[in-house]
Write an enzyme that holds these catalytic residues in place. Structure first.
Site, short mmCIF file in Angstrom:
data_model
loop_
_atom_site.label_atom_id
_atom_site.label_comp_id
_atom_site.label_asym_id
_atom_site.label_seq_id
_atom_site.Cartn_x
_atom_site.Cartn_y
_atom_site.Cartn_z
N HIS A 229 1.31 4.72 -2.86
CA HIS A 229 1.85 6.07 -2.66
C HIS A 229 3.07 6.49 -2.99
O HIS A 229 3.19 7.48 -3.80
CB HIS A 229 1.44 6.33 -1.04
CG HIS A 229 0.18 6.18 -0.66
ND1 HIS A 229 -0.87 6.92 -1.32
CD2 HIS A 229 -0.21 5.59 0.40
CE1 HIS A 229 -1.91 6.84 -0.43
NE2 HIS A 229 -1.89 5.74 0.55
N GLU B 105 -5.03 7.85 -2.87
CA GLU B 105 -5.31 6.41 -2.32
C GLU B 105 -5.89 5.47 -3.39
O GLU B 105 -5.58 4.36 -3.29
CB GLU B 105 -6.66 6.81 -1.33
CG GLU B 105 -6.93 5.76 -0.33
CD GLU B 105 -5.58 5.63 0.56
OE1 GLU B 105 -4.89 6.77 0.80
OE2 GLU B 105 -5.66 4.52 1.36
N HIS C 228 0.75 -1.13 0.09
CA HIS C 228 -0.04 -0.06 0.11
C HIS C 228 0.79 1.32 0.07
O HIS C 228 0.68 2.18 -0.90
CB HIS C 228 -0.69 -0.11 1.20
CG HIS C 228 -1.69 1.23 1.43
ND1 HIS C 228 -3.21 1.19 0.97
CD2 HIS C 228 -1.56 2.55 1.73
CE1 HIS C 228 -3.69 2.09 1.17
NE2 HIS C 228 -2.69 3.13 1.75
N GLU C 229 1.76 1.38 1.10
CA GLU C 229 2.59 2.58 0.85
C GLU C 229 3.52 2.71 -0.15
O GLU C 229 3.82 3.72 -0.55
CB GLU C 229 3.59 2.67 2.36
CG GLU C 229 2.61 2.46 3.62
CD GLU C 229 1.56 3.76 3.72
OE1 GLU C 229 1.69 4.62 2.99
OE2 GLU C 229 0.35 3.21 4.23
ZN LIG Z 1 -3.03 5.18 1.91
#
Ligand SMILES: [Zn+2]
Length: 501
Positions: free
Chosen positions: A269, A295, A265-266
């Site tokens: 980003h 997101e 997830h990170e």
């Molecule tokens: Zn996030």
């Protein structure tokens, strides 16, 4: 005159960006390494720097230059046009609010934070209630100052977190989710789960989890010469332009998949931040500020790629190699089904891909009801529990696991929650478009996610904050935001996973 105003603007921007860089580094240090004993000194320092930063923003010469450039916006090049449009919008919304109101809001929210912690620890909503009541009142007051011809009521707040989003658009989105997902979730909750589960909470040493996290960073082509990763209580990514992108992770010995999916997830980003075009270096456009769009990228990697069968077909052998003992008798099928298991639960941050948007929908409905005066803060727990029963079919045993679980409202962040669900919905629409150009089996199952990265760079990442999220979506997918792709994606995926007709 124009040149002169431009010079003033650019000079101040340089200073503002330097302050912002310093804030990010201080915050990074606080979250990762700073000793507890340094916190008091640090808040004093932040206080001093913040006031210098505010002096710069409200400096009359700077404000005048922004206003002048905005009035002559057609004379600017396209990049500066977009920049001035954004800066002017932010400045206006800050200047429209009376200074006393802003100061009171920061005092009220500063006190609400610890009150929320205490209320949560003691499972006592009444400790938090007066603070939240005041916050809601102040939000309503702020809205009256910020309303424009186009934006009224809750729309004002929604637009702050995702430019262009309104109640009308979100209502359509959540209505569709409610209609399609609530029955599916009920159906799934009656299914029997026949895969192995006992491996999930065995002990997975942190050092080995870190080894796999580094492997994932390589798979996703994270550039360590312009970024780094560390540990913190809650995983996050902080971007400072494409040359300094930092992310954190958190490792639990008895819950190893948490660090795997947080890492993906990170890194999602971070990949966005690292892939912004160099054209926007040092401008206010070098990082995307649209929450849902950002997101959408982290969730694209985490859920659409990271929970796909193709991805684990390729990388599960590596995971097994690192955790030979723990995963010895676990098959790819077991693992794949485990990381995609759907279950109605109480806590939003632990929810699976399918039930997650319903947690958001509940918060969205409640925010709207609070701001419109339809319900009062004192009755919030009752409405919260009612909604969880209605949509997720579960009883909320106490407020700690219910209305007190999230910090957002204590910080006055109304309008933020819906972006979480919207991000997932965008990601499904991007996926649908990506499928037309890429062989997904090859791209998701590759040793490195080069093809996925370049598609997203080309269609999303390169633009940073230059294009509006709605335009990025439209240009990349050929149509405006359409929640049907998200619903289709979830329904198809979960019907197949649970063998439903
Ligand atoms: Zn996030």
């Amino acid at each position: 005159m124009l040149e002169n105003k431009k010079q003033i603007y650019i000079k101040t921007r340089e200073k503002l960006k330097a302050f912002e860089y310093a804030f990010t580094i201080i915050n990074w240090d606080t979250e990762t390494e700073a000793p507890v004993g340094a916190l008091d000194k640090r808040s004093d320092v932040i206080g001093v720097i913040s006031s210098m930063y505010n002096d710069l923003i409200f400096d009359q010469e700077y404000v005048d230059s922004v206003n002048y450039l905005f009035e002559h916006i057609e004379l600017l090049d396209e990049l500066l046009q977009r920049e001035i449009y954004k800066v002017k919008k932010n400045l206006d919304s800050t200047l429209k609010l009376p200074k006393e109101l802003l100061i009171e809001f920061s005092v009220v929210t500063a006190k609400a934070g610890p009150a929320w912690v205490e209320a949560k620890q003691n499972d006592n909503f009444s400790i938090f209630e007066p603070h939240l009541t005041r916050i809601v009142e102040m939000q309503k007051e702020m809205i009256t100052y910020l309303e424009t011809n186009e934006l009224k009521g809750y729309d004002v707040l929604l637009d702050q977190y995702e430019e262009g989003m309104t109640v009308k658009k979100y209502d359509q989105f959540f209505e569709l989710l409610k209609k399609e997902l609530v029955p599916l979730i009920k159906e799934i909750s009656q299914c029997e789960y026949s895969y192995k589960l006992d491996f999930a909470n065995k002990c997975y040493p942190v050092e080995k989890q870190k080894e796999f996290a580094k492997y994932i960073a390589e798979v996703m082509c994270f550039d360590y010469t312009h970024g780094l990763d560390k540990e913190s209580e809650h995983p996050f990514t902080s971007g400072n332009g494409r040359n300094d992108v930092r992310l954190t992770n958190h490792y639990y010995e008895d819950y190893f998949v948490s660090s795997i999916f947080s890492m993906i997830h990170e890194l999602g980003h971070a990949t966005f931040d690292q892939q912004v075009s160099e054209k926007f270096d040092d401008t206010v456009l070098e990082g995307c500020t649209a929450m849902a769009l950002h997101e959408s990228q982290s969730r694209f990697y985490e859920n659409i790629v990271g929970r796909s069968y193709q991805f684990w077909q390729k990388h599960f052998p590596k995971l097994k190699e690192i955790f030979q003992e723990q995963l010895n008798d676990v098959s790819l099928e077991d693992f794949y089904h485990y990381v995609n298991k759907a279950e109605c639960s109480l806590i939003r941050t632990e929810a699976d891909e399918l039930t997650y948007p319903l947690h958001i929908m509940i918060r969205y409905d409640l925010e709207q009801a609070l701001l419109s005066g339809q319900i009062e803060v004192k009755d919030l727990p009752t409405y919260w529990n009612k909604a969880y029963k209605e949509y997720l079919g579960i009883d909320v045993p106490n407020n700690k696991l219910g209305v007190l679980q999230d910090i957002h409202w204590a910080g006055g962040s109304f309008g933020y929650f819906p972006t979480y669900a919207l991000g997932s919905a965008y990601s499904a629409q991007f996926y649908n478009a990506m499928k037309q150009n890429l062989d997904i089996d090859v791209a998701f199952g590759a040793e490195k996610l080069v093809d996925v990265n370049s598609w997203l760079k080309e269609n999303v990442h390169q633009y940073g904050d230059y294009k509006k999220p709605e335009d990025i979506l439209k240009d990349a997918t050929g149509e405006e935001f359409n929640p049907k792709y998200y619903v289709e994606y979830l329904v198809n995926k979960y019907r197949k996973l649970y063998n439903l007709k």
